[in-house]
Motif scaffolding. Sequence first.
Motif, PDB file in Angstrom:
ATOM      1  N   GLU A 111     -43.029 -23.993 -11.310  1.00  0.00           N
ATOM      2  CA  GLU A 111     -42.755 -24.843 -12.373  1.00  0.00           C
ATOM      3  C   GLU A 111     -43.816 -24.428 -13.508  1.00  0.00           C
ATOM      4  O   GLU A 111     -43.633 -24.718 -14.887  1.00  0.00           O
ATOM      5  N   GLY A 112     -44.971 -23.763 -13.190  1.00  0.00           N
ATOM      6  CA  GLY A 112     -45.722 -23.286 -14.060  1.00  0.00           C
ATOM      7  C   GLY A 112     -47.152 -22.487 -13.539  1.00  0.00           C
ATOM      8  O   GLY A 112     -46.794 -22.533 -12.014  1.00  0.00           O
ATOM      9  N   ALA A 113     -47.523 -21.606 -14.172  1.00  0.00           N
ATOM     10  CA  ALA A 113     -48.738 -20.786 -13.794  1.00  0.00           C
ATOM     11  C   ALA A 113     -49.748 -20.620 -14.760  1.00  0.00           C
ATOM     12  O   ALA A 113     -49.563 -20.699 -15.914  1.00  0.00           O
ATOM     13  N   ARG A 114     -51.163 -20.846 -14.211  1.00  0.00           N
ATOM     14  CA  ARG A 114     -52.086 -20.350 -15.016  1.00  0.00           C
ATOM     15  C   ARG A 114     -52.925 -19.297 -14.367  1.00  0.00           C
ATOM     16  O   ARG A 114     -53.131 -19.152 -13.444  1.00  0.00           O
ATOM     17  N   GLN A 115     -53.612 -18.366 -15.457  1.00  0.00           N
ATOM     18  CA  GLN A 115     -54.244 -17.100 -14.691  1.00  0.00           C
ATOM     19  C   GLN A 115     -55.713 -17.241 -15.280  1.00  0.00           C
ATOM     20  O   GLN A 115     -55.973 -17.537 -16.444  1.00  0.00           O
ATOM     21  N   GLY A 116     -56.583 -17.393 -14.289  1.00  0.00           N
ATOM     22  CA  GLY A 116     -58.162 -17.482 -14.806  1.00  0.00           C
ATOM     23  C   GLY A 116     -58.726 -16.176 -13.695  1.00  0.00           C
ATOM     24  O   GLY A 116     -58.189 -15.409 -13.892  1.00  0.00           O
ATOM     25  N   LYS A 117     -60.034 -16.285 -13.932  1.00  0.00           N
ATOM     26  CA  LYS A 117     -60.963 -15.392 -13.391  1.00  0.00           C
ATOM     27  C   LYS A 117     -61.731 -15.841 -12.316  1.00  0.00           C
ATOM     28  O   LYS A 117     -62.119 -17.102 -12.282  1.00  0.00           O
ATOM     29  N   LEU A 118     -61.918 -15.077 -11.160  1.00  0.00           N
ATOM     30  CA  LEU A 118     -62.753 -15.379 -10.295  1.00  0.00           C
ATOM     31  C   LEU A 118     -63.945 -14.564 -10.195  1.00  0.00           C
ATOM     32  O   LEU A 118     -63.441 -13.163 -10.263  1.00  0.00           O
ATOM     33  N   ILE A 119     -64.964 -14.863  -9.998  1.00  0.00           N
ATOM     34  CA  ILE A 119     -66.045 -13.830  -9.993  1.00  0.00           C
ATOM     35  C   ILE A 119     -66.989 -14.242  -9.035  1.00  0.00           C
ATOM     36  O   ILE A 119     -67.321 -15.280  -8.566  1.00  0.00           O
ATOM     37  N   GLU A 120     -67.223 -13.107  -8.106  1.00  0.00           N
ATOM     38  CA  GLU A 120     -67.814 -13.195  -6.960  1.00  0.00           C
ATOM     39  C   GLU A 120     -69.419 -12.731  -7.305  1.00  0.00           C
ATOM     40  O   GLU A 120     -69.541 -11.516  -7.673  1.00  0.00           O
ATOM     41  N   LEU A 121     -70.433 -13.476  -7.082  1.00  0.00           N
ATOM     42  CA  LEU A 121     -71.907 -12.838  -7.169  1.00  0.00           C
ATOM     43  C   LEU A 121     -72.679 -12.868  -5.971  1.00  0.00           C
ATOM     44  O   LEU A 121     -72.436 -13.929  -5.277  1.00  0.00           O
ATOM     45  N   GLU A 122     -73.349 -11.826  -5.910  1.00  0.00           N
ATOM     46  CA  GLU A 122     -74.317 -11.519  -4.682  1.00  0.00           C
ATOM     47  C   GLU A 122     -75.685 -11.805  -5.267  1.00  0.00           C
ATOM     48  O   GLU A 122     -76.070 -11.180  -6.126  1.00  0.00           O
ATOM     49  N   LEU A 123     -76.294 -12.941  -4.538  1.00  0.00           N
ATOM     50  CA  LEU A 123     -77.441 -13.311  -5.090  1.00  0.00           C
ATOM     51  C   LEU A 123     -78.542 -13.306  -3.906  1.00  0.00           C
ATOM     52  O   LEU A 123     -78.329 -13.409  -2.897  1.00  0.00           O
ATOM     53  N   SER A 124     -79.618 -12.784  -4.516  1.00  0.00           N
ATOM     54  CA  SER A 124     -80.880 -12.957  -3.547  1.00  0.00           C
ATOM     55  C   SER A 124     -81.432 -14.271  -3.560  1.00  0.00           C
ATOM     56  O   SER A 124     -80.752 -15.052  -4.444  1.00  0.00           O
ATOM     57  N   GLY A 125     -82.302 -14.504  -2.419  1.00  0.00           N
ATOM     58  CA  GLY A 125     -82.778 -15.899  -2.257  1.00  0.00           C
ATOM     59  C   GLY A 125     -82.110 -16.629  -1.601  1.00  0.00           C
ATOM     60  O   GLY A 125     -80.680 -16.328  -1.526  1.00  0.00           O
ATOM     61  N   SER A 126     -82.499 -17.689  -1.192  1.00  0.00           N
ATOM     62  CA  SER A 126     -81.716 -18.641  -0.149  1.00  0.00           C
ATOM     63  C   SER A 126     -81.667 -20.299  -0.326  1.00  0.00           C
ATOM     64  O   SER A 126     -81.303 -20.627   0.452  1.00  0.00           O
ATOM     65  N   ASP A 127     -82.273 -20.447  -1.383  1.00  0.00           N
ATOM     66  CA  ASP A 127     -82.304 -21.871  -1.763  1.00  0.00           C
ATOM     67  C   ASP A 127     -80.942 -22.213  -2.531  1.00  0.00           C
ATOM     68  O   ASP A 127     -80.887 -21.969  -3.569  1.00  0.00           O
ATOM     69  N   PRO A 128     -80.008 -23.259  -1.898  1.00  0.00           N
ATOM     70  CA  PRO A 128     -78.686 -23.220  -2.526  1.00  0.00           C
ATOM     71  C   PRO A 128     -79.015 -24.036  -3.819  1.00  0.00           C
ATOM     72  O   PRO A 128     -78.060 -24.029  -4.600  1.00  0.00           O
ATOM     73  N   GLU A 129     -79.735 -25.202  -3.889  1.00  0.00           N
ATOM     74  CA  GLU A 129     -80.186 -25.949  -4.764  1.00  0.00           C
ATOM     75  C   GLU A 129     -80.363 -24.981  -6.239  1.00  0.00           C
ATOM     76  O   GLU A 129     -80.063 -25.048  -7.389  1.00  0.00           O
TER      77      GLU A 129
END
Lengths: 80, 80
Positions: free
Chosen positions: A34-52
């Motif tokens: 019935e409908g479609a929308r297209q967006g972007k998906l960006i995957e970032l690889e980050l150093s560091g381990s603190d999720p906050e």
Amino acid sequence: MKAHVLIMPREGVLDPQGKAIAHALNGLGFTQVEGARQGKLIELELSGSDPEAARREVVEMCEKLLANQVIETYRIHLEG
Amino acid sequence: MKAHVLIMPREGVLDPQGKAIAHALNGLGFTQVEGARQGKLIELELSGSDPEAARREVVEMCEKLLANQVIETYRIHLEG
């Protein structure tokens, strides 16, 4: 650590790519679309381990560069 | 029902947009960014309420139109 940033056009903002996808799917016989929308998906690889800290930084990246908040919304998912 | 289709370039496939994003983020001082890849996010609005059938149909849409499986991989998330 990986961060996924999902960026979509805001409701009400024209999305010709999405419209073209919906039209093409209908044309292929997928009439349940019935409908479609297209967006972007960006995957970032980050150093560091603190999720906050990572989330705060990715929010800043979105606001400074990745998303145009006038016409786009973003969501962030962190992984591992 | 909503389906989210996440389409990413395969590992090893050149991704100049992702490279440009990583480079720009590094340039803005986000030195923790070690890499970035850019893909597409397609949100589909579907009629019907059977999630099993919807998933099968969205797989077919991906294979026929949405993803180029030579260079891209896809994942599907169904909602509501």
